[in-house]
Scaffold this active site. Structure first.
Site, PDB file in Angstrom:
ATOM      1  CB  SER A  46      -0.924   0.008   1.224  1.00 38.67           C
ATOM      2  OG  SER A  46      -1.710  -1.157   1.241  1.00 38.67           O
TER       3      SER A  46
HETATM    4  N1  SAM Z   1      -0.670  -5.038   3.960  1.00 41.51           N
HETATM    5  C1  SAM Z   1       0.082  -5.404   2.786  1.00 41.51           C
HETATM    6  C2  SAM Z   1       1.483  -4.879   2.826  1.00 41.51           C
HETATM    7  O1  SAM Z   1       1.843  -4.175   3.772  1.00 41.51           O
HETATM    8  O2  SAM Z   1       2.238  -5.197   1.902  1.00 41.51           O
HETATM    9  C3  SAM Z   1      -0.602  -5.019   1.507  1.00 41.51           C
HETATM   10  C4  SAM Z   1      -1.858  -5.740   1.326  1.00 41.51           C
HETATM   11  S1  SAM Z   1      -2.430  -5.904  -0.306  1.00 41.51           S
HETATM   12  C5  SAM Z   1      -3.079  -4.317  -0.622  1.00 41.51           C
HETATM   13  C6  SAM Z   1      -3.832  -6.929   0.078  1.00 41.51           C
HETATM   14  C7  SAM Z   1      -3.457  -8.329   0.473  1.00 41.51           C
HETATM   15  O3  SAM Z   1      -4.615  -8.970   0.965  1.00 41.51           O
HETATM   16  C8  SAM Z   1      -2.948  -9.171  -0.680  1.00 41.51           C
HETATM   17  O4  SAM Z   1      -1.704  -9.718  -0.395  1.00 41.51           O
HETATM   18  C9  SAM Z   1      -4.017 -10.247  -0.825  1.00 41.51           C
HETATM   19  O5  SAM Z   1      -3.536 -11.486  -1.277  1.00 41.51           O
HETATM   20  C10 SAM Z   1      -4.554 -10.318   0.585  1.00 41.51           C
HETATM   21  N2  SAM Z   1      -5.897 -10.908   0.711  1.00 41.51           N
HETATM   22  C11 SAM Z   1      -6.955 -10.777  -0.124  1.00 41.51           C
HETATM   23  N3  SAM Z   1      -8.004 -11.461   0.355  1.00 41.51           N
HETATM   24  C12 SAM Z   1      -7.611 -12.039   1.510  1.00 41.51           C
HETATM   25  C13 SAM Z   1      -8.239 -12.863   2.471  1.00 41.51           C
HETATM   26  N4  SAM Z   1      -9.510 -13.262   2.337  1.00 41.51           N
HETATM   27  N5  SAM Z   1      -7.531 -13.263   3.552  1.00 41.51           N
HETATM   28  C14 SAM Z   1      -6.235 -12.885   3.712  1.00 41.51           C
HETATM   29  N6  SAM Z   1      -5.577 -12.102   2.824  1.00 41.51           N
HETATM   30  C15 SAM Z   1      -6.256 -11.680   1.743  1.00 41.51           C
END
Ligand code: SAM
Length: 254
Positions: free
Chosen positions: A103
């Protein structure tokens, strides 16, 4: 995530902010969270990180000193793929593979600040991604649990966080829509992917007096960052914060 634009600040404010950031850098060098990532940092990125904190974080209104210190101490360039290392401190999200992103720095700081964390907090993050948000949370709280649905990302983030010394972070693989029951309840929950609705299991796993921040909205629609508070009596209140753009929360519930 949405790029946040700010108005040009007055010169005097800039002067104060520069002094403030200098003070914080000095305090990190003297008494800061040495146990954390600074030890793994590369001096060449210090200037870029300082500019990021000053221009993208402090000038846009993030004022919690501990959040600013955390943003200053975590080496963001260690959380992006090598090909993006020179853009690690840019004012935007970056690809981390598997169609996912790390992000925008401002959004990471903003979501962290609104949670009102303290040294005794236990936090659940849904969406580990690169591990950067978990690393920012780490020095602010007692324990961070972070869960990621893509196994490859979860495994690489777990190794990265361990190598960088974030010893109070546990990273797991799973569908965060359902929270992490083994470690619940949590003082705070941060969801870093956009959900179509607020997941009921996460509300259940939030303590009384707890806070949750979550982007809500479809992939091609305006999403709102929502702050949820659970009162002593279990009553839930919600507040719309800012428009954002996140990758979707995936999983079976979808
Ligand atoms: N917080 C992260 C960082 O600091 O790099 C960035 C997050 S990225 C915007 C969103 C993440 O949420 C992705 O890696 C995606 O695979 C994960 N994600 C999506 N759906 C999810 C779920 N149901 N449970 C866990 N993770 C999930």
């Amino acid at each position: 995530m949405t790029k946040i634009l700010t108005e040009k600040p007055a010169k005097i404010l800039l002067g104060c902010l520069a002094a403030f950031i200098t003070l914080i850098i000095a305090s990190i060098q003297l008494v800061g969270p040495e146990a954390f990532a600074a030890k793994a940092d590369d001096a060449e990125f210090l200037y870029e990180r300082t500019s990021m904190v000053k221009n993208q974080i402090a000038e846009r209104g993030i004022s919690d000193r501990r959040v600013i210190e955390a943003m200053m101490s975590v080496p963001r360039h260690k959380f992006v793929p090598d090909k993006y290392i020179t853009r690690a401190y840019d004012d935007n999200p970056l690809p981390i593979g598997y169609g996912q992103t790390i992000s925008q720095p401002y959004i990471v700081a903003y979501m962290t600040e609104v949670l009102n964390l303290n040294k005794n907090s236990t936090v659940l993050e849904v969406g580990t991604g690169s591990g950067y948000q978990a690393a920012i949370l780490s020095p602010l709280v007692k324990k961070v649990y972070t869960i990621e649905i893509i196994p490859e990302l979860a495994k690489s983030a777990a190794v990265r966080l361990k190598d960088l010394g974030y010893t109070n972070v546990d990273a797991g693989i799973g569908d965060g829509y359902y929270g992490w029951t083994t470690h619940a309840p949590f003082d705070a929950i941060i969801v870093t992917a956009a959900a179509g609705h607020i997941p009921p299991p996460l509300l259940e796993q939030l303590k009384s007096n707890g806070r949750m921040v979550i982007p809500v909205g479809g992939s091609f629609m305006v999403q709102n960052l929502i702050l949820i508070s659970k009162g002593k009596d279990g009553i839930i209140t919600t507040r719309n914060l800012i428009p954002v753009r996140f990758v979707p929360l995936t999983g079976k519930h979808d």
